[in-house]
Design a protein around this motif. Sequence first.
Motif, PDB file in Angstrom:
ATOM      1  N   ASP A 168       0.848  -1.190   0.000  1.00 32.82           N
ATOM      2  CA  ASP A 168       0.000   0.000   0.000  1.00 32.82           C
ATOM      3  C   ASP A 168       0.885   1.241   0.000  1.00 32.82           C
ATOM      4  O   ASP A 168       1.975   1.231   0.590  1.00 32.82           O
ATOM      5  CB  ASP A 168      -0.905   0.008   1.231  1.00 32.82           C
ATOM      6  N   LEU A 169       0.414   2.307  -0.649  1.00 30.91           N
ATOM      7  CA  LEU A 169       1.170   3.557  -0.625  1.00 30.91           C
ATOM      8  C   LEU A 169       1.182   4.172   0.770  1.00 30.91           C
ATOM      9  O   LEU A 169       2.096   4.918   1.122  1.00 30.91           O
ATOM     10  CB  LEU A 169       0.559   4.551  -1.623  1.00 30.91           C
ATOM     11  N   ASN A 170       0.164   3.870   1.557  1.00 35.52           N
ATOM     12  CA  ASN A 170       0.088   4.393   2.917  1.00 35.52           C
ATOM     13  C   ASN A 170      -0.519   3.333   3.823  1.00 35.52           C
ATOM     14  O   ASN A 170      -1.691   3.424   4.210  1.00 35.52           O
ATOM     15  CB  ASN A 170      -0.758   5.678   2.960  1.00 35.52           C
ATOM     16  N   PRO A 171       0.248   2.304   4.181  1.00 29.13           N
ATOM     17  CA  PRO A 171      -0.316   1.239   5.020  1.00 29.13           C
ATOM     18  C   PRO A 171      -0.742   1.763   6.387  1.00 29.13           C
ATOM     19  O   PRO A 171      -0.084   2.627   6.965  1.00 29.13           O
ATOM     20  CB  PRO A 171       0.833   0.231   5.137  1.00 29.13           C
ATOM     21  N   LEU A 172      -1.864   1.240   6.860  1.00 34.12           N
ATOM     22  CA  LEU A 172      -2.392   1.607   8.166  1.00 34.12           C
ATOM     23  C   LEU A 172      -2.139   0.470   9.155  1.00 34.12           C
ATOM     24  O   LEU A 172      -2.060  -0.687   8.769  1.00 34.12           O
ATOM     25  CB  LEU A 172      -3.892   1.898   8.077  1.00 34.12           C
ATOM     26  N   ARG A 173      -2.041   0.834  10.431  1.00 33.99           N
ATOM     27  CA  ARG A 173      -1.752  -0.163  11.466  1.00 33.99           C
ATOM     28  C   ARG A 173      -2.984  -0.387  12.338  1.00 33.99           C
ATOM     29  O   ARG A 173      -3.541   0.568  12.881  1.00 33.99           O
ATOM     30  CB  ARG A 173      -0.577   0.292  12.328  1.00 33.99           C
ATOM     31  N   VAL A 174      -3.356  -1.651  12.490  1.00 36.24           N
ATOM     32  CA  VAL A 174      -4.521  -1.960  13.325  1.00 36.24           C
ATOM     33  C   VAL A 174      -4.237  -1.693  14.792  1.00 36.24           C
ATOM     34  O   VAL A 174      -5.163  -1.620  15.600  1.00 36.24           O
ATOM     35  CB  VAL A 174      -4.965  -3.427  13.144  1.00 36.24           C
ATOM     36  N   THR A 175      -2.970  -1.544  15.147  1.00 31.95           N
ATOM     37  CA  THR A 175      -2.612  -1.256  16.536  1.00 31.95           C
ATOM     38  C   THR A 175      -2.544   0.241  16.826  1.00 31.95           C
ATOM     39  O   THR A 175      -2.273   0.643  17.958  1.00 31.95           O
ATOM     40  CB  THR A 175      -1.254  -1.902  16.875  1.00 31.95           C
ATOM     41  N   SER A 203      -9.399  -6.537  15.891  1.00 30.81           N
ATOM     42  CA  SER A 203      -8.944  -7.318  17.055  1.00 30.81           C
ATOM     43  C   SER A 203      -8.302  -8.625  16.620  1.00 30.81           C
ATOM     44  O   SER A 203      -7.294  -9.051  17.188  1.00 30.81           O
ATOM     45  CB  SER A 203     -10.129  -7.596  17.990  1.00 30.81           C
ATOM     46  N   VAL A 204      -8.866  -9.246  15.577  1.00 28.96           N
ATOM     47  CA  VAL A 204      -8.276 -10.473  15.044  1.00 28.96           C
ATOM     48  C   VAL A 204      -6.892 -10.192  14.471  1.00 28.96           C
ATOM     49  O   VAL A 204      -5.912 -10.899  14.760  1.00 28.96           O
ATOM     50  CB  VAL A 204      -9.188 -11.087  13.958  1.00 28.96           C
ATOM     51  N   ALA A 205      -6.787  -9.148  13.654  1.00 30.25           N
ATOM     52  CA  ALA A 205      -5.520  -8.834  13.002  1.00 30.25           C
ATOM     53  C   ALA A 205      -4.457  -8.384  13.998  1.00 30.25           C
ATOM     54  O   ALA A 205      -3.262  -8.630  13.799  1.00 30.25           O
ATOM     55  CB  ALA A 205      -5.737  -7.756  11.940  1.00 30.25           C
ATOM     56  N   ALA A 206      -4.871  -7.727  15.075  1.00 33.62           N
ATOM     57  CA  ALA A 206      -3.907  -7.207  16.049  1.00 33.62           C
ATOM     58  C   ALA A 206      -3.179  -8.319  16.798  1.00 33.62           C
ATOM     59  O   ALA A 206      -2.062  -8.111  17.286  1.00 33.62           O
ATOM     60  CB  ALA A 206      -4.618  -6.298  17.051  1.00 33.62           C
ATOM     61  N   VAL A 207      -3.780  -9.502  16.852  1.00 35.81           N
ATOM     62  CA  VAL A 207      -3.119 -10.635  17.517  1.00 35.81           C
ATOM     63  C   VAL A 207      -1.874 -11.044  16.746  1.00 35.81           C
ATOM     64  O   VAL A 207      -0.848 -11.412  17.323  1.00 35.81           O
ATOM     65  CB  VAL A 207      -4.098 -11.818  17.642  1.00 35.81           C
ATOM     66  N   GLU A 208      -1.952 -10.985  15.431  1.00 33.71           N
ATOM     67  CA  GLU A 208      -0.828 -11.338  14.549  1.00 33.71           C
ATOM     68  C   GLU A 208      -0.815 -10.355  13.389  1.00 33.71           C
ATOM     69  O   GLU A 208      -1.280 -10.674  12.296  1.00 33.71           O
ATOM     70  CB  GLU A 208      -0.984 -12.773  14.038  1.00 33.71           C
ATOM     71  N   PRO A 209      -0.316  -9.134  13.602  1.00 37.49           N
ATOM     72  CA  PRO A 209      -0.371  -8.112  12.552  1.00 37.49           C
ATOM     73  C   PRO A 209       0.299  -8.583  11.260  1.00 37.49           C
ATOM     74  O   PRO A 209       1.322  -9.267  11.287  1.00 37.49           O
ATOM     75  CB  PRO A 209       0.390  -6.934  13.171  1.00 37.49           C
ATOM     76  N   PRO A 210      -0.291  -8.224  10.123  1.00 38.21           N
ATOM     77  CA  PRO A 210       0.264  -8.677   8.846  1.00 38.21           C
ATOM     78  C   PRO A 210       1.532  -7.919   8.483  1.00 38.21           C
ATOM     79  O   PRO A 210       1.818  -6.849   9.027  1.00 38.21           O
ATOM     80  CB  PRO A 210      -0.854  -8.359   7.856  1.00 38.21           C
TER      81      PRO A 210
END
Length: 311
Positions: A168-175, A203-210
């Motif tokens: 992504d040109l501007n990746p976002l963080r679920v955390t 919440s699912v993604a934050a356990v194991e961020p991509p």
Amino acid sequence: MTTAVTYAEFAAREAHGVSPAYERLAYAVSRDNKILELLETLPPHKRQPNLLFGVVRFLGGPVEDPAEFHDYTVANWPTIEAEIRVRATQTNEAGRCAVLLPVLAALPQPLALLEVGASAGLCLYPDRYAYRYGQHAIGSGEPVLECAAIGVAPPTVLPEVVWRAGLDLNPLRVTDPADVAWLDALIWPEHTHRRARLRAAASVAAVEPPLLVRGDMVDDLPALAARAPADATLVVFHTSVLYQVSTARREAFAAAVRKLPGHWVSNEDPEVLPYGTLPKPPVGALYNVLALDGTPLAWTRSHGQQITWFG
């Protein structure tokens, strides 16, 4: 199309029957010479309704009443303009996994997923969500993604994903609470179920961020794809992304992805990729085309709420 026509088309084709607030607002903007004048100072790709409305929501402005929206936008235009220029519509709708699942589950397992235009990467977890296709349920936990499946049998197993990455040109963080707040602002006002789904998926993604890489969909794609494990099926996919780039970049991207091993899954507006002749879409809404390796398979609703198979 002129900016006025763009907003009128958005009201009629996208918001109608889906978001009464945005339907009213988009029609109002299409007739609002002052706001249209302000929008004309922006590059064409920055004038889109979802971006303007999302920024106003993000800043705490009103979007329910067109008159209040007009007053707020005119009074706060320098702040709104600054946000529009640095942001993009990065709607990260986990519900789209429900229309991707029939294709992903049928590919040789295990999978290495690479999403182009990944935003915060919430669509990289199709194996971690639960689904309900009518009376057919698969998976467990939250969120539960509901989808009407027409002309296709729902999958009976979840895919096995051993690697997941996004470009992504501007990746976002679920955390990051600010990044999640921007994703929340992009959800249409009445869609409380989507807002709850966003929180559950985050919440699912934050356990194991991509693994999210800042980069260009053409220039940086081969290097990221090369990081995928060799013993997994590489799947490069994207949903509602290519409309944001020029025709030349779409063609360059298609050429780049076809050179990679594995498979290419696209879920895009029917106008952005050269599919040739398509069957008529279902009536009453705006539909994307789900395709595998360039071959169209189904019509899909933009938030993953319906798939109509024709492939």
